[in-house]
Enzyme design. Structure first.
Site, short mmCIF file in Angstrom:
data_model
loop_
_atom_site.label_atom_id
_atom_site.label_comp_id
_atom_site.label_asym_id
_atom_site.label_seq_id
_atom_site.Cartn_x
_atom_site.Cartn_y
_atom_site.Cartn_z
N ASN A 9 -56.92 56.80 -5.61
CA ASN A 9 -55.56 56.31 -5.38
C ASN A 9 -55.37 54.99 -6.11
O ASN A 9 -56.31 54.48 -6.74
CB ASN A 9 -55.32 56.10 -3.87
CG ASN A 9 -55.08 57.40 -3.12
OD1 ASN A 9 -54.58 58.37 -3.67
ND2 ASN A 9 -55.44 57.42 -1.85
N HIS A 21 -49.64 65.00 -2.05
CA HIS A 21 -49.58 64.70 -3.50
C HIS A 21 -48.76 65.74 -4.26
O HIS A 21 -49.08 66.09 -5.39
CB HIS A 21 -50.99 64.59 -4.09
CG HIS A 21 -51.80 63.46 -3.53
ND1 HIS A 21 -51.69 62.16 -3.98
CD2 HIS A 21 -52.72 63.44 -2.53
CE1 HIS A 21 -52.52 61.38 -3.30
NE2 HIS A 21 -53.15 62.13 -2.41
#
Length: 483
Positions: free
Chosen positions: A127, A54
């Site tokens: 997510n 990420h």
């Protein structure tokens, strides 16, 4: 004369910021030019370690407003009454890409929300998909290694990606989502978000339920086709970041409705699959969505590094009334996320302005790198003590629940990796299936070993025979007779 004087990091005025101190116009630079030394030394240390996953992200400030009474399910104070608003910060991200990578690649998107509640911070770290590739944290380092660059070539390695997925059939549901139209959102504003894991809500009477979080975009779901995404990636790799910033700057504030699915505790023992398995979704026919509130993003960061890059999130950042479940992937994340922040940002990362709780933090933690508050002052620094130090509140303990079993390395007891992936395939229109198969075929063509392709095709076939046959045909490979 300007009153806005340039200073050193220790506050002294700088007399010359254009010329180094030297021995004459052509002589060597002098080491006594402490401003030069400080400027160069600080420049060398401007970067913190990149997030191992990420890394590429965008963020925004906003608020959450409760729109439905859920107090019969949770005692969390920020959900205590309709109309109550809580400030928040959100960070969106890709998973596998580096800091400078393109936004419009095929990848899940991180969807991490930090609520600044009166009982401390609460993070939902999810997510844009309701499931994940694996369901046990012990496999996470290996999985991410396949998504990152090959240590020999420093190139992405499709063979490693599909080798891992084909040997981890629990990944099939998420792989199907990733390779579908949803794999490349049009913008960060036009995608849903999910907590993905199962969590536990407990009310004021100590009664608990299992829950799952769903953030539904009010902008509608929009995706990019492969060719458009590739074109944008080449022309504007920061497309998603720019779109989010500009929308908020122009007053077009993106919003999401938050819903939960609620499962009675006892149903976990009898449901048709393990409800703590993050590779599966709960049927909304069994557990319909219940509205909780609305999230609105209405303010851009003032400084990217201070807010977006230094923001830290963890599913272990909890408040009273919200607990975790036995989900093995979640249990591993409880350690890994806080530990990653201690490595990347520092032991006192939670004291940084973007991470700092809005209520008073009151504990016996002291010292550590970059401790920049009063460090507890002269107050008592151990517990138990006789000097009026902060006390625990037993009413805020995590809710107890029974456990049983033999300590061992045990796999999940449910091995149906195919039903939900097949259901998803059959829900798609013919055009959506065609694009799904094309995306998979194009992604698998570079795989070096035919056995990996055949193994993965077998998984597709078990989910739905048509699914497997179409991928096999696209790759020019046979279907195994025993599939």
């Amino acid at each position: 004369m300007s009153s806005n004087k340039l200073t050193t990091s220790w506050g002294a005025p700088v007399g010359d910021n254009q010329n180094s101190m030297t021995a004459g116009s052509r002589g060597p630079t002098l080491i006594q030019d402490v401003h030069l030394l400080e400027k160069l030394a600080h420049f060398n240390r401007e970067r913190v370690p990149e997030r191992v996953v990420h890394a590429k992200g965008a963020g925004a400030h906003g608020y959450f407003e409760v729109t439905n009474d859920v107090t019969k399910y949770t005692k969390a104070a920020f959900l205590s009454e309709v109309g109550k608003r809580t400030p928040l910060f959100i960070r969106f991200s890709t998973v596998a890409g580096e800091l400078g990578s393109a936004d419009t690649v095929r990848d899940p998107r991180g969807f991490a929300v930090k609520f600044y509640t009166e009982e401390g911070n609460y993070d939902i770290v999810g997510n844009n998909t309701p499931v994940f590739f694996i369901r046990d944290a012990i496999k996470f380092p290996d999985f991410i290694h396949t998504q990152k660059r090959d240590p020999k070539t420093h190139l992405k390695n499709p063979t490693a990606v599909w080798d891992f997925w084909s040997l981890s059939p629990e990944s099939l549901h998420q792989v199907t989502i990733l390779m579908s139209d949803r794999g490349i959102p049009a913008t960060l504003r036009h995608m849903h978000g999910f907590g993905s894991h199962t969590f536990k809500w407990t009310n004021a009477e100590g009664e608990g339920v299992w829950i799952k979080y769903h953030f539904k975009t009010e902008q509608g779901v929009k995706n990019l086709d492969v060719n458009t995404a590739a074109k944008i990636a080449g022309e504007n790799p920061d497309y998603h970041t720019e779109d989010l910033f500009n929308a908020i700057e122009n007053g077009d504030y993106p919003a999401w409705k938050l819903y939960v699915q609620i499962m009675p505790l006892e149903d976990a023992n009898t449901y048709r699959f393990d409800p703590f398995d993050v590779t599966k979704v709960w049927s909304q026919k069994d557990y319909p969505l219940i509205e909780v509130g609305r999230m609105v993003l209405d303010r851009n960061p003032e400084n990217y590094f201070a807010e977006v890059e230094q923001a830290t999130f963890s599913p272990g950042t909890l408040v009273p009334g919200i607990d975790v479940s036995p989900d093995k992937m979640l249990q591993g994340r409880l350690f890994a996320y806080h530990d990653a922040h201690r490595y990347r940002v520092g032991a006192n990362h939670q004291a940084l302005p973007i991470n700092r709780a809005r209520n008073k933090v009151n504990n016996y933690q002291r010292d550590g790198q970059m401790r920049f508050d009063d460090n507890g002052g002269g107050s008592v620094y151990y517990e138990p003590n006789s000097f009026g130090g902060p006390k625990e509140s037993p009413e805020d303990k995590q809710a107890a629940y029974p456990v049983q079993g033999i300590a061992d390395s045990v796999s999940y007891d449910h091995y149906d990796h195919y039903t939900q992936a097949g259901d998803l395939y059959r829900l798609m229109s013919e055009d959506e299936r065609t694009r799904l198969v094309e995306n998979i075929v194009n992604a698998m063509k570079p795989v070096e070993k035919e056995e990996i392709k055949l193994r993965q095709i077998e998984h597709f076939y078990k989910a739905d025979p048509e699914y497997g046959k179409r991928v096999a045909e696209g790759l020019g490979l046979p279907i195994k007779k025993d599939s």
